[in-house]
Write a protein that holds these residues in place. Structure first.
Motif, short mmCIF file in Angstrom:
data_model
loop_
_atom_site.label_atom_id
_atom_site.label_comp_id
_atom_site.label_asym_id
_atom_site.label_seq_id
_atom_site.Cartn_x
_atom_site.Cartn_y
_atom_site.Cartn_z
N UNK A 95 0.84 -1.18 0.00
CA UNK A 95 0.00 0.00 0.00
C UNK A 95 0.89 1.24 0.00
N UNK A 96 0.31 2.34 -0.36
CA UNK A 96 1.04 3.58 -0.42
C UNK A 96 0.11 4.73 -0.09
N UNK A 97 0.65 5.74 0.56
CA UNK A 97 -0.14 6.93 0.86
C UNK A 97 0.43 8.10 0.09
N UNK A 98 -0.45 8.81 -0.61
CA UNK A 98 -0.02 10.00 -1.33
C UNK A 98 -0.66 11.22 -0.67
N UNK A 99 0.18 12.10 -0.14
CA UNK A 99 -0.36 13.31 0.48
C UNK A 99 -0.68 14.31 -0.62
N UNK A 100 -1.95 14.58 -0.83
CA UNK A 100 -2.37 15.47 -1.92
C UNK A 100 -2.41 16.91 -1.46
N UNK A 101 -2.79 17.10 -0.20
CA UNK A 101 -2.93 18.45 0.32
C UNK A 101 -2.56 18.45 1.79
N UNK A 102 -1.96 19.57 2.23
CA UNK A 102 -1.71 19.75 3.66
C UNK A 102 -1.69 21.24 3.91
N UNK A 103 -2.76 21.75 4.50
CA UNK A 103 -2.90 23.20 4.66
C UNK A 103 -3.51 23.54 6.01
N UNK A 104 -3.10 24.70 6.50
CA UNK A 104 -3.78 25.27 7.65
C UNK A 104 -4.74 26.33 7.11
N UNK A 105 -6.02 26.17 7.40
CA UNK A 105 -6.96 27.10 6.78
C UNK A 105 -8.14 27.42 7.67
N UNK A 106 -8.84 28.48 7.32
CA UNK A 106 -10.12 28.79 7.95
C UNK A 106 -11.17 27.95 7.23
N UNK A 107 -11.87 27.10 7.96
CA UNK A 107 -12.74 26.14 7.30
C UNK A 107 -13.98 26.77 6.66
N UNK A 108 -14.49 26.12 5.65
CA UNK A 108 -15.72 26.60 5.03
C UNK A 108 -16.91 26.23 5.93
N UNK A 123 -8.00 25.28 11.09
CA UNK A 123 -8.13 23.83 10.97
C UNK A 123 -7.09 23.32 9.97
N UNK A 124 -6.43 22.20 10.33
CA UNK A 124 -5.58 21.53 9.37
C UNK A 124 -6.45 20.77 8.39
N UNK A 125 -6.21 20.98 7.10
CA UNK A 125 -6.84 20.11 6.12
C UNK A 125 -5.80 19.20 5.50
N UNK A 126 -6.06 17.90 5.61
CA UNK A 126 -5.16 16.92 5.02
C UNK A 126 -5.95 16.10 4.01
N UNK A 127 -5.46 15.99 2.81
CA UNK A 127 -6.08 15.10 1.83
C UNK A 127 -5.06 14.05 1.43
N UNK A 128 -5.43 12.80 1.59
CA UNK A 128 -4.49 11.71 1.28
C UNK A 128 -5.16 10.65 0.43
N UNK A 129 -4.51 10.27 -0.65
CA UNK A 129 -5.02 9.18 -1.47
C UNK A 129 -4.33 7.90 -1.04
#
Lengths: 238, 238
Positions: A95-108, A123-129
């Motif tokens: 298996x493999x993890x791809x970090x697509x996004x990693x941001x500190x943001x004001x959430x919607x 809020x930290x937003x993390x998107x991982x495939x």
DNA sequence: AAGTGGTCTAGACCACCTT
DNA sequence: AGGTGGTCTAGACCACTTA
């Protein structure tokens, strides 16, 4: 003794059951026998046995005894709270993890609502495939309160977020609410996943709470239809 | 007192929480106070509180107390073992059951495997479509061992099968294994459901066990994608 | 009748949180 | 220091199963 007695008894019995040392559908020693074997009191033995029962290892029958269940079929236990990393390792697949996004943001507003916060909190937003057998089949989107987790790095996200939170930060995760439904893929899903022609996607929403019952993380796991599977063990009544 | 003390305490507290008598996120009386209120011992009070904790009603925090959780969001608790009838009634929506099939038959190899029997045992096959707001959105296919349930009628199947099994026959259902996946619709699905254009269907496989840990029923619930929802509450660790 | 698990009790000591 | 929940004990009585 530094640790819990009933927990060590529980773990010892789990070990013996999973290793095949105690075979499926056989009778365990009686409670009184276990009291002698472990040199403890009956209530403590019963605490361990009730844990085994709750977790599907044994069935207790009044007047007869405790019997091991056939636990072999739990090949994909999404039941409860298990991280992707633990899961993939248990299945022994590459298996493999791809970090697509990693941001500190004001959430919607939607995320604000899920986490029950207002627009001021970061809020930290993390998107991982998640890639299994050369196909990206799961997209995990995590939203974590910065007030609880001050710093994060790409490196951490490539490993296990849970291990970092529980190990490094010493956070104690207490419980989670999970909701499974089916939805239409978003643009994000198409971008980060190998979706083939599927017109729907399985969405697992996770609300994760700490020991003090505060909500600190919202996770959306988006699974490709054909690779989704969820197993649950439930006892009836009370 | 005929009944369990800890159960009556549990039920009493659930009642008080669900009715709003005890508000969300407030502190319960301490264990020692509850001991006095209910005139019992502390271990008995703790048994009731642990049940509340397991079922997501409260959070216990060492040194501080037990606090009620916001339980209001459980509007569709498929979690655990709940029959369609109980569910529909809880949601207060108009619902209807259509019995499509009711037969005593020798099962095909797939069902034999699911129920772990050979071809000699007879099995009741029940197919029921569930109609909510004028749409047939769920197809329940039940396979029940005739050796456990000798007779069945259309009338029973139109009501609650569970109520019949537990009430009339006195069967005690102990636990179930559940597996959720997504599959392509069969001809049967198209025939009995209002499937619209959906090319997939959510399949919930249920393996239902009696008190003596014997498997006696296999149920396949086939849900239309857009109407499927599953909620789970899980505590971490032990 | 003997063995089994289910419930309940009264008391003890501990770890944690608040004051 | 006092209150809180977490663990553990030793003993009791009960309901159920098996012989």
């Amino acid at each position: 003794m530094r640790v819990n007695k009933f927990l060590t008894i529980y773990e010892n019995l789990v070990e013996r059951i999973q290793s095949g040392n105690i075979k499926p559908n056989t009778k365990l020693p009686s409670e009184n026998e276990l009291v002698e074997q472990y040199g403890t009191s009956r209530e403590t033995v019963r605490k361990a046995l009730n844990l085994l029962s709750q977790n599907g290892y044994i069935q207790k029958i009044k007047g007869k005894g405790s019997f091991t269940l056939d636990v072999g079929k739990y090949d994909f236990p999404v039941s409860g709270l298990v991280s992707f990393k633990e899961l993939a390792e248990k299945m022994g697949k590459p298996w493999k993890t791809i970090v697509c996004e990693l941001d500190l943001e004001k959430p919607d507003p939607y995320i604000q609502k899920q986490l029950n916060i207002n627009g001021k909190d970061s809020v930290w937003k993390i998107a991982r495939a998640r890639e299994l057998e050369n196909e990206r089949i799961i997209l995990d989107k995590d939203y974590v309160l910065q007030s609880v987790v001050p710093t994060l790095s790409k490196k951490i996200c490539e490993g296990s977020l849970f291990a970092y939170l529980e190990g490094e930060l010493g956070l104690k995760i207490s419980f989670a609410k999970k909701e499974i439904s089916v939805d239409e893929p978003t643009e994000e899903d198409y971008r980060y996943l190998d979706l083939k022609d599927y017109k729907h996607i399985v969405v697992v929403k996770n609300y994760i709470y700490l020991e003090d019952a505060s909500l600190f993380q919202y996770t959306e796991s988006r699974h490709r239809l054909d690779k989704f599977r969820f197993v649950d063990f439930a006892r009836r009544g009370h």
